[in-house]
Design a protein around this motif. Structure first.
Motif, PDB file in Angstrom:
ATOM      1  N   GLN A  80      31.591  33.835  32.855  1.00 38.94           N
ATOM      2  CA  GLN A  80      32.199  35.090  32.406  1.00 38.94           C
ATOM      3  C   GLN A  80      31.954  36.117  33.493  1.00 38.94           C
ATOM      4  O   GLN A  80      30.797  36.401  33.798  1.00 38.94           O
ATOM      5  CB  GLN A  80      31.488  35.568  31.132  1.00 38.94           C
ATOM      6  N   PRO A  81      32.999  36.693  34.081  1.00 38.47           N
ATOM      7  CA  PRO A  81      32.724  37.708  35.105  1.00 38.47           C
ATOM      8  C   PRO A  81      31.957  38.890  34.514  1.00 38.47           C
ATOM      9  O   PRO A  81      32.315  39.394  33.451  1.00 38.47           O
ATOM     10  CB  PRO A  81      34.109  38.128  35.600  1.00 38.47           C
ATOM     11  N   VAL A  82      30.901  39.297  35.205  1.00 34.21           N
ATOM     12  CA  VAL A  82      29.998  40.326  34.685  1.00 34.21           C
ATOM     13  C   VAL A  82      30.558  41.726  34.987  1.00 34.21           C
ATOM     14  O   VAL A  82      31.068  41.973  36.083  1.00 34.21           O
ATOM     15  CB  VAL A  82      28.598  40.134  35.326  1.00 34.21           C
TER      16      VAL A  82
ATOM     17  N   LEU B 165      28.359  27.772  37.490  1.00 33.43           N
ATOM     18  CA  LEU B 165      28.791  26.444  37.959  1.00 33.43           C
ATOM     19  C   LEU B 165      27.639  25.783  38.730  1.00 33.43           C
ATOM     20  O   LEU B 165      27.305  24.624  38.527  1.00 33.43           O
ATOM     21  CB  LEU B 165      30.000  26.595  38.892  1.00 33.43           C
ATOM     22  N   GLN B 166      27.024  26.577  39.624  1.00 32.29           N
ATOM     23  CA  GLN B 166      25.928  26.022  40.425  1.00 32.29           C
ATOM     24  C   GLN B 166      24.729  25.693  39.546  1.00 32.29           C
ATOM     25  O   GLN B 166      24.115  24.645  39.689  1.00 32.29           O
ATOM     26  CB  GLN B 166      25.551  27.009  41.532  1.00 32.29           C
ATOM     27  N   LEU B 167      24.420  26.595  38.607  1.00 27.60           N
ATOM     28  CA  LEU B 167      23.275  26.328  37.734  1.00 27.60           C
ATOM     29  C   LEU B 167      23.522  25.094  36.881  1.00 27.60           C
ATOM     30  O   LEU B 167      22.615  24.326  36.597  1.00 27.60           O
ATOM     31  CB  LEU B 167      22.994  27.530  36.836  1.00 27.60           C
TER      32      LEU B 167
ATOM     33  N   ASP C  90      29.407  39.914  44.101  1.00 29.34           N
ATOM     34  CA  ASP C  90      28.731  39.597  42.833  1.00 29.34           C
ATOM     35  C   ASP C  90      27.689  38.548  43.212  1.00 29.34           C
ATOM     36  O   ASP C  90      27.999  37.363  43.285  1.00 29.34           O
ATOM     37  CB  ASP C  90      29.798  39.053  41.864  1.00 29.34           C
ATOM     38  N   LEU C  91      26.470  39.030  43.505  1.00 22.68           N
ATOM     39  CA  LEU C  91      25.516  38.191  44.235  1.00 22.68           C
ATOM     40  C   LEU C  91      24.902  37.072  43.377  1.00 22.68           C
ATOM     41  O   LEU C  91      24.994  37.095  42.159  1.00 22.68           O
ATOM     42  CB  LEU C  91      24.408  39.085  44.788  1.00 22.68           C
ATOM     43  N   GLY C  92      24.257  36.172  44.071  1.00 20.57           N
ATOM     44  CA  GLY C  92      23.486  35.155  43.348  1.00 20.57           C
ATOM     45  C   GLY C  92      24.257  33.868  43.136  1.00 20.57           C
ATOM     46  O   GLY C  92      25.259  33.610  43.768  1.00 20.57           O
ATOM     47  N   VAL C  93      23.724  33.076  42.213  1.00 19.48           N
ATOM     48  CA  VAL C  93      24.341  31.773  41.940  1.00 19.48           C
ATOM     49  C   VAL C  93      25.321  31.915  40.781  1.00 19.48           C
ATOM     50  O   VAL C  93      25.159  32.772  39.925  1.00 19.48           O
ATOM     51  CB  VAL C  93      23.299  30.713  41.522  1.00 19.48           C
ATOM     52  N   SER C  94      26.305  31.031  40.758  1.00 14.29           N
ATOM     53  CA  SER C  94      27.240  31.039  39.640  1.00 14.29           C
ATOM     54  C   SER C  94      26.735  30.081  38.571  1.00 14.29           C
ATOM     55  O   SER C  94      25.898  29.211  38.849  1.00 14.29           O
ATOM     56  CB  SER C  94      28.625  30.611  40.109  1.00 14.29           C
TER      57      SER C  94
ATOM     58  N   ASP D  51      36.949  39.589  47.955  1.00 12.70           N
ATOM     59  CA  ASP D  51      35.877  39.212  47.044  1.00 12.70           C
ATOM     60  C   ASP D  51      34.942  38.340  47.879  1.00 12.70           C
ATOM     61  O   ASP D  51      35.276  37.203  48.211  1.00 12.70           O
ATOM     62  CB  ASP D  51      36.449  38.446  45.845  1.00 12.70           C
ATOM     63  N   ALA D  52      33.793  38.914  48.267  1.00 13.30           N
ATOM     64  CA  ALA D  52      32.891  38.214  49.190  1.00 13.30           C
ATOM     65  C   ALA D  52      32.130  37.096  48.499  1.00 13.30           C
ATOM     66  O   ALA D  52      31.476  36.284  49.160  1.00 13.30           O
ATOM     67  CB  ALA D  52      31.917  39.219  49.801  1.00 13.30           C
ATOM     68  N   THR D  53      32.177  37.059  47.179  1.00 12.60           N
ATOM     69  CA  THR D  53      31.476  36.026  46.398  1.00 12.60           C
ATOM     70  C   THR D  53      32.459  35.514  45.352  1.00 12.60           C
ATOM     71  O   THR D  53      32.279  35.759  44.156  1.00 12.60           O
ATOM     72  CB  THR D  53      30.240  36.623  45.707  1.00 12.60           C
ATOM     73  N   LEU D  54      33.452  34.813  45.821  1.00 11.32           N
ATOM     74  CA  LEU D  54      34.576  34.411  44.971  1.00 11.32           C
ATOM     75  C   LEU D  54      34.132  33.651  43.722  1.00 11.32           C
ATOM     76  O   LEU D  54      34.635  33.884  42.632  1.00 11.32           O
ATOM     77  CB  LEU D  54      35.524  33.542  45.814  1.00 11.32           C
ATOM     78  N   GLY D  55      33.168  32.723  43.888  1.00 10.20           N
ATOM     79  CA  GLY D  55      32.727  31.899  42.752  1.00 10.20           C
ATOM     80  C   GLY D  55      33.916  31.201  42.135  1.00 10.20           C
ATOM     81  O   GLY D  55      34.743  30.599  42.818  1.00 10.20           O
ATOM     82  N   LEU D  56      34.038  31.325  40.815  1.00  7.18           N
ATOM     83  CA  LEU D  56      35.175  30.696  40.142  1.00  7.18           C
ATOM     84  C   LEU D  56      36.357  31.646  40.024  1.00  7.18           C
ATOM     85  O   LEU D  56      37.307  31.386  39.286  1.00  7.18           O
ATOM     86  CB  LEU D  56      34.748  30.208  38.763  1.00  7.18           C
ATOM     87  N   GLY D  57      36.271  32.772  40.715  1.00 11.19           N
ATOM     88  CA  GLY D  57      37.432  33.659  40.801  1.00 11.19           C
ATOM     89  C   GLY D  57      37.652  34.527  39.582  1.00 11.19           C
ATOM     90  O   GLY D  57      38.747  35.068  39.411  1.00 11.19           O
ATOM     91  N   GLY D  58      36.642  34.709  38.749  1.00  9.97           N
ATOM     92  CA  GLY D  58      36.810  35.525  37.538  1.00  9.97           C
ATOM     93  C   GLY D  58      37.143  36.980  37.873  1.00  9.97           C
ATOM     94  O   GLY D  58      38.115  37.538  37.371  1.00  9.97           O
ATOM     95  N   HIS D  59      36.341  37.592  38.761  1.00  9.22           N
ATOM     96  CA  HIS D  59      36.631  38.978  39.148  1.00  9.22           C
ATOM     97  C   HIS D  59      37.931  39.036  39.947  1.00  9.22           C
ATOM     98  O   HIS D  59      38.759  39.923  39.751  1.00  9.22           O
ATOM     99  CB  HIS D  59      35.486  39.546  39.994  1.00  9.22           C
ATOM    100  N   SER D  60      38.094  38.076  40.850  1.00  3.44           N
ATOM    101  CA  SER D  60      39.296  38.082  41.703  1.00  3.44           C
ATOM    102  C   SER D  60      40.563  37.998  40.872  1.00  3.44           C
ATOM    103  O   SER D  60      41.566  38.655  41.174  1.00  3.44           O
ATOM    104  CB  SER D  60      39.268  36.889  42.667  1.00  3.44           C
TER     105      SER D  60
HETATM  106  C1  LIG Z   1      27.735  35.054  40.759  1.00  7.88           C
HETATM  107  S1  LIG Z   1      28.821  34.004  41.581  1.00  7.88           S
HETATM  108  C2  LIG Z   1      30.334  34.873  41.649  1.00  7.88           C
HETATM  109  C3  LIG Z   1      31.143  34.720  40.417  1.00  7.88           C
HETATM  110  C4  LIG Z   1      32.493  35.397  40.488  1.00  7.88           C
HETATM  111  N1  LIG Z   1      32.385  36.829  40.583  1.00  7.88           N
HETATM  112  C5  LIG Z   1      33.342  35.033  39.282  1.00  7.88           C
HETATM  113  O1  LIG Z   1      33.733  35.931  38.547  1.00  7.88           O
HETATM  114  O2  LIG Z   1      33.628  33.852  39.100  1.00  7.88           O
HETATM  115  C6  LIG Z   1      28.276  34.140  43.191  1.00  7.88           C
HETATM  116  C7  LIG Z   1      29.013  33.282  44.193  1.00  7.88           C
HETATM  117  O3  LIG Z   1      28.665  33.765  45.465  1.00  7.88           O
HETATM  118  C8  LIG Z   1      28.511  32.695  46.335  1.00  7.88           C
HETATM  119  N2  LIG Z   1      27.607  33.109  47.388  1.00  7.88           N
HETATM  120  C9  LIG Z   1      26.312  33.452  47.264  1.00  7.88           C
HETATM  121  N3  LIG Z   1      25.812  33.758  48.471  1.00  7.88           N
HETATM  122  C10 LIG Z   1      26.844  33.611  49.347  1.00  7.88           C
HETATM  123  C11 LIG Z   1      26.957  33.816  50.751  1.00  7.88           C
HETATM  124  N4  LIG Z   1      25.921  34.180  51.485  1.00  7.88           N
HETATM  125  N5  LIG Z   1      28.149  33.589  51.331  1.00  7.88           N
HETATM  126  C12 LIG Z   1      29.227  33.213  50.586  1.00  7.88           C
HETATM  127  N6  LIG Z   1      29.172  32.996  49.269  1.00  7.88           N
HETATM  128  C13 LIG Z   1      27.995  33.202  48.654  1.00  7.88           C
HETATM  129  C14 LIG Z   1      27.958  31.575  45.493  1.00  7.88           C
HETATM  130  O4  LIG Z   1      28.296  30.329  46.085  1.00  7.88           O
HETATM  131  C15 LIG Z   1      28.643  31.806  44.158  1.00  7.88           C
HETATM  132  O5  LIG Z   1      29.787  31.020  44.021  1.00  7.88           O
END
Ligand SMILES: C[S@@+](CC[C@H](N)C(=O)[O-])C[C@H]1O[C@@H](n2cnc3c(N)ncnc32)[C@H](O)[C@@H]1O
Length: 314
Positions: free
Chosen positions: A9-11, A108-110, A102-106, A30-39
């Motif tokens: 869930q995008p925070v 998905l990763q956890l 949106d820093l940290g792990v997603s 979006d520097a932390t695309l993750g699963l693209g929720g915010h994007s």
């Molecule tokens: C919290 S998730 C982002 C979730 C996203 N906002 C969404 O709504 O789905 C953080 C993402 O940032 C990526 N990430 C963390 N550090 C990174 C870095 N140094 N460079 C690129 N991606 C990074 C992780 O792989 C993870 O997919």
């Protein structure tokens, strides 16, 4: 059901969109695309001339986000790489109207048991967000000196029992190398005196510290936030969500420094060259509201900071 539906869930998505003030023809990253929720929420607001560059170092997340965002066609540009190299990754892109981190792990990763991020599931001690990265958590536990381990547990995990855990790891690792998360959890549990049992899982802080070290998360952020600001157009906005205090402190420091006047004290009039480069859009840090925290526990520790670029600084 789509694979991302229940994953992440995008925070603070509504606050983030409000602060970003998305323009239909704007260019975003979006520097932390993750699963693209915010994007996805940003892309829904872009017209045919708008662009969103989505960066992630995790190829699996990037692949899923690509499928999820395929319907936006050329408006979405996926980029595989670490955001510490934002300058190179965005070379050739126009100045940005907005950037999200949106820093940290997603989740998905956890949830990917095999990555070893989680202390609640047994897996090899890997913890690399980018599985081509050179150093795993197991390698750190096998090769770092006792004092290095102590430092990372203290600094990155705020772990008061750092000396105890570091010494226990070094004592036991020759006979039994630590290769799985269950082994590490067991060692930590055995080394934690009953009187020191605190709220939460005893291994939580050590796992966080190892993840930060494996992925060099803090030094990457120190570089990336200034580069992200430099990538903004005048009027462009940056919104950052941090989940732990060390990251938030870095974000706060950089945003505050660049939103302060550089005029020497006592100067009666502020000269144009001393005017701040940024304007803070949020006083302090914004937190998720109680409803969101109840619905999405991941939002509990989040601290959102945002700023707008007022001018270029030579
Ligand atoms: C919290 S998730 C982002 C979730 C996203 N906002 C969404 O709504 O789905 C953080 C993402 O940032 C990526 N990430 C963390 N550090 C990174 C870095 N140094 N460079 C690129 N991606 C990074 C992780 O792989 C993870 O997919």
């Amino acid at each position: 059901m789509e694979p991302w539906a229940n994953l992440h869930q995008p925070v603070m998505a509504d606050e983030l969109l409000h602060l970003l003030a998305v323009r239909a023809d704007g260019v975003y990253c979006d520097a932390t695309l993750g699963l693209g929720g915010h994007s996805e929420r940003v892309l829904e607001r872009l017209g045919t001339l708008g662009r969103l560059f989505g960066v992630d170092r995790d190829a699996t997340a990037l692949g899923l986000a690509k499928s999820r965002l395929a319907r936006f066609g050329e408006r979405f540009v996926p980029i595989h790489g670490p955001f510490g190299e934002l300058r190179t990754l965005l070379a050739g892109a126009p100045p940005l109207d907005g950037l999200i981190a949106d820093l940290g792990v997603s989740s998905l990763q956890l949830d990917r048991v095999e990555r070893g991020f989680s202390y609640s599931k047994d897996a090899p001690l890997d913890m690399r967000m980018d599985s081509t990265g050179e150093r795993t958590a197991a390698a750190i536990l096998a090769t770092y000196s006792e004092s290095e381990l102590r430092r990372i547990f203290y600094e990155y995990g705020d772990e008061k029992l750092a000396p105890r855990f570091a010494s226990r790891i070094v004592q036991s690792r020759d006979a039994t190398p630590l290769v799985s998360s269950a082994q590490l959890v067991e060692l930590i549990a055995a080394a934690t005196p009953a009187a020191a049992q605190r709220a939460g899982h005893p291994a939580k802080r050590v796992f966080q510290a190892l993840r930060i070290e494996v992925n060099q998360e803090l030094s990457v952020l120190e570089r990336a936030i200034p580069d992200a600001i430099d990538a903004l157009e005048v009027g462009g906005r940056i919104v950052v969500l941090a989940y732990q205090s060390l990251e938030d402190r870095i974000v706060k420091r950089v945003l505050q420094a660049r939103s302060a006047s550089t005029a020497p004290r006592g100067l009666p009039v502020e000269l144009p060259e001393h005017r701040p480069e940024l304007k803070l859009l949020v006083r302090g840090a914004e937190l998720a509201d109680d409803d969101e925290k109840a619905a999405n526990p991941r939002a509990t520790p989040v601290r959102l900071r945002a700023a707008e670029r007022l001018r270029y600084v030579a």
